[in-house]
Scaffold this motif. Structure first.
Motif, short mmCIF file in Angstrom:
data_model
loop_
_atom_site.label_atom_id
_atom_site.label_comp_id
_atom_site.label_asym_id
_atom_site.label_seq_id
_atom_site.Cartn_x
_atom_site.Cartn_y
_atom_site.Cartn_z
N VAL A 147 0.84 -1.21 0.00
CA VAL A 147 0.00 0.00 0.00
C VAL A 147 0.88 1.25 0.00
O VAL A 147 0.62 2.21 -0.75
CB VAL A 147 -0.95 0.00 1.22
N ALA A 148 1.92 1.27 0.83
CA ALA A 148 2.80 2.43 0.90
C ALA A 148 3.52 2.66 -0.42
O ALA A 148 3.65 3.80 -0.89
CB ALA A 148 3.82 2.26 2.03
N ALA A 149 3.99 1.57 -1.05
CA ALA A 149 4.67 1.70 -2.33
C ALA A 149 3.72 2.25 -3.39
O ALA A 149 4.08 3.14 -4.17
CB ALA A 149 5.23 0.35 -2.77
N THR A 150 2.50 1.75 -3.41
CA THR A 150 1.52 2.18 -4.41
C THR A 150 1.12 3.63 -4.22
O THR A 150 1.11 4.43 -5.16
CB THR A 150 0.27 1.28 -4.34
N ILE A 151 0.79 3.99 -2.98
CA ILE A 151 0.34 5.36 -2.71
C ILE A 151 1.47 6.36 -2.95
O ILE A 151 1.26 7.42 -3.54
CB ILE A 151 -0.20 5.46 -1.27
N SER A 152 2.68 6.04 -2.48
CA SER A 152 3.79 6.98 -2.66
C SER A 152 4.15 7.14 -4.13
O SER A 152 4.70 8.17 -4.53
CB SER A 152 5.01 6.52 -1.87
N TYR A 153 3.82 6.14 -4.95
CA TYR A 153 4.08 6.26 -6.39
C TYR A 153 3.02 7.12 -7.08
O TYR A 153 3.34 7.99 -7.89
CB TYR A 153 4.12 4.87 -7.03
N TYR A 154 1.76 6.90 -6.75
CA TYR A 154 0.68 7.58 -7.47
C TYR A 154 0.35 8.95 -6.89
O TYR A 154 -0.09 9.84 -7.63
CB TYR A 154 -0.58 6.70 -7.48
N ILE A 155 0.51 9.13 -5.59
CA ILE A 155 0.22 10.43 -4.98
C ILE A 155 1.56 11.13 -4.75
O ILE A 155 2.22 10.91 -3.74
CB ILE A 155 -0.56 10.28 -3.66
N ARG A 156 1.93 11.98 -5.67
CA ARG A 156 3.29 12.54 -5.67
C ARG A 156 3.33 13.87 -4.97
O ARG A 156 3.50 14.93 -5.57
CB ARG A 156 3.80 12.63 -7.11
N THR A 157 3.15 13.81 -3.67
CA THR A 157 3.28 14.98 -2.82
C THR A 157 4.11 14.58 -1.61
O THR A 157 3.93 13.47 -1.08
CB THR A 157 1.92 15.53 -2.37
N PRO A 158 5.00 15.43 -1.14
CA PRO A 158 5.85 15.05 -0.01
C PRO A 158 5.07 14.81 1.28
O PRO A 158 5.53 14.08 2.15
CB PRO A 158 6.79 16.25 0.14
N TYR A 159 3.89 15.40 1.39
CA TYR A 159 3.14 15.27 2.62
C TYR A 159 2.54 13.87 2.81
O TYR A 159 2.05 13.53 3.87
CB TYR A 159 2.04 16.33 2.68
N VAL A 160 2.59 13.07 1.73
CA VAL A 160 2.08 11.72 1.84
C VAL A 160 3.00 10.84 2.68
O VAL A 160 2.55 9.88 3.32
CB VAL A 160 1.86 11.09 0.44
N PHE A 161 4.31 11.16 2.74
CA PHE A 161 5.26 10.32 3.47
C PHE A 161 4.96 10.26 4.97
O PHE A 161 4.80 9.17 5.52
CB PHE A 161 6.70 10.79 3.23
N PRO A 162 4.88 11.39 5.67
CA PRO A 162 4.56 11.29 7.11
C PRO A 162 3.19 10.69 7.37
O PRO A 162 3.00 9.98 8.36
CB PRO A 162 4.64 12.75 7.59
N VAL A 163 2.21 10.94 6.48
CA VAL A 163 0.88 10.38 6.67
C VAL A 163 0.92 8.86 6.57
O VAL A 163 0.34 8.14 7.40
CB VAL A 163 -0.11 10.97 5.63
N LEU A 164 1.63 8.34 5.55
CA LEU A 164 1.76 6.89 5.40
C LEU A 164 2.43 6.25 6.61
O LEU A 164 1.98 5.21 7.12
CB LEU A 164 2.57 6.57 4.14
N LEU A 165 3.50 6.86 7.08
CA LEU A 165 4.23 6.31 8.21
C LEU A 165 3.38 6.31 9.48
O LEU A 165 3.34 5.33 10.23
CB LEU A 165 5.52 7.08 8.43
N LEU A 166 2.68 7.41 9.71
CA LEU A 166 1.86 7.52 10.92
C LEU A 166 0.67 6.56 10.88
O LEU A 166 0.36 5.90 11.88
CB LEU A 166 1.38 8.97 11.10
#
Length: 389
Positions: A147-166
């Motif tokens: 899920v993290a790999a897919t979302i980080s690939y398709y949603i290309r905004t830096p703010y997605v990283f902390p959201v995914l981790l949290l």
């Protein structure tokens, strides 16, 4: 202990002059040098620190290597670590800015670096392989990683990283009863570095508005950007272009793009690009003025992330003793593996899908997997190949 600190700083300098490829590739090199070769910390500790730094704004690689210095020798060693890590790249980018600003023809051929980007993809792919192999243990971990790999690939905004981790950490924190109990001690949070971060931000804005001093305004601009950016130097670049080229017109588009090409061939933090912009922003002055501009920009962009990681890391080890927090690390690690996989795909995307580039990616991955050739030797080999071919 002093001798150990000296050896660590020497290793940081080696890392600084060989770390090509951006934060994801930097992480692969940290894994190789600081964990496997020197054993300054464990695999889990490095991944936890890297995930923690991705949650915080600022340059991830810089925060991570500075946090390693903090764990080994406290704040004094951490500040020395920061200086040793950023200085080579900052000096190179400042020198490039001064040189280009005094050239009539501003063109710089970077053709010899054309193999570095596919090699960086190979480094990142190998990091994803190692992390996935060692830290993914069950079906939930696999699910979170995908899920993290897919979302980080398709949603290309830096703010997605902390959201995914949290969110991933929250998902596995529900399994806290499976964690062994540890003796917990009450602890207080030292807010000094947080107030220092906020105080410098406010003071720079006020002084810049009152004095209209260009170096102060440069410091404030970069400090503000460094306080808001997640995801590394690649994320910072479009914001810098908008602010300093299109809006403030401190440098031309050609000057900006020349600097961006140069920073691709410079080892160390991608945020060192700010030194180039700071120096170019003051190119109408003397060389001394350009050095001041480079210093103001560099200090501005690196300090906020440093203050924030120093604030959090002081109570991080005690916070980990709580079972929900410890359980959340499983999800954070799984998401981190997914983000690295997504980064490998993203880095490959802009590279022409030629047989040479694909071959270099596979060759780099194979060399890392099957041999013990040091990463700097591999990078130098790629640069020499670019010169010869």
């Amino acid at each position: 202990m002093v001798a150990r600190h000296y050896i660590f700083l020497r290793d940081v300098l080696l890392f600084a002059v060989s770390a090509f490829g951006g934060p994801q590739a930097h992480f692969a090199l940290m894994f190789d040098l600081f964990v496997e070769k020197r054993r300054y910390l464990t695999e889990e500790e490095l991944i936890e620190l890297n995930a923690l730094c991705q949650i915080l704004p600022g340059p991830t690689s810089t925060q991570t290597v500075t946090a390693i210095g903090f764990k080994i020798g406290g704040a004094p060693l951490a500040y020395l670590t920061l200086l040793v890590w950023v200085l080579p790249a900052v000096c190179l980018m400042t020198g490039a800015a001064i040189t280009l600003s005094h050239m009539e023809e501003r063109s710089f051929s970077m053709e010899f670096t054309r193999f570095i980007q596919p090699m960086a993809v190979g480094f990142v792919a190998f990091a994803a392989y190692k992390i996935s192999f060692k830290l993914i243990h069950n079906r939930l971990d696999i699910f979170l990683m995908v899920v993290a790999a897919t979302i980080s690939y398709y949603i290309r905004t830096p703010y997605v990283f902390p959201v995914l981790l949290l969110l991933s950490g929250a998902a596995t924190s529900l399994k806290y009863r499976m964690q062994p109990k540890e003796e917990k001690h009450p602890f207080s949070v030292n807010w000094a570095n947080f107030f220092l971060w906020a105080g410098v931000l406010i003071a720079a804005a006020v002084i810049g508005a009152l004095t209209q001093s260009l170096p102060v305004r440069l410091f404030e601009n970069f400090y503000r950007n460094g306080s808001l950016i997640f995801g590394g130097g690649q994320v910072l670049v479009p914001l810098l272009y908008t602010e300093f080229v299109e809006f403030k017109q401190y440098l031309s588009s050609e000057e900006f793009l020349s600097g961006f090409a140069i920073v691709q061939a410079v080892p160390g933090p991608t945020f060192s690009f700010t030194a180039y912009i700071g120096a170019m922003s003051m190119q109408n002055g003397t060389v001394g003025d350009q050095l001041i501009g480079a210093f103001a920009a560099t200090a501005g962009v690196f300090l906020p992330g440093t203050f924030l990681i120093f604030f959090v890391i002081r109570f991080w080890d005690k916070l980990k003793k709580y079972r929900p927090v410890r359980a959340s690390l499983e999800g954070i690690n799984a998401a981190s593996a997914g983000v690295v996989i997504g980064a490998a795909i993203l880095l490959f995307e802009p590279i022409p899908s030629t047989s040479i580039n694909i071959g270099i990616i596979l060759l780099t991955f194979g060399v890392l997997l099957l041999t013990r050739i040091p990463a700097p030797v591999i990078i130098i080999g790629g640069l020499l190949l670019g010169w010869l071919v």
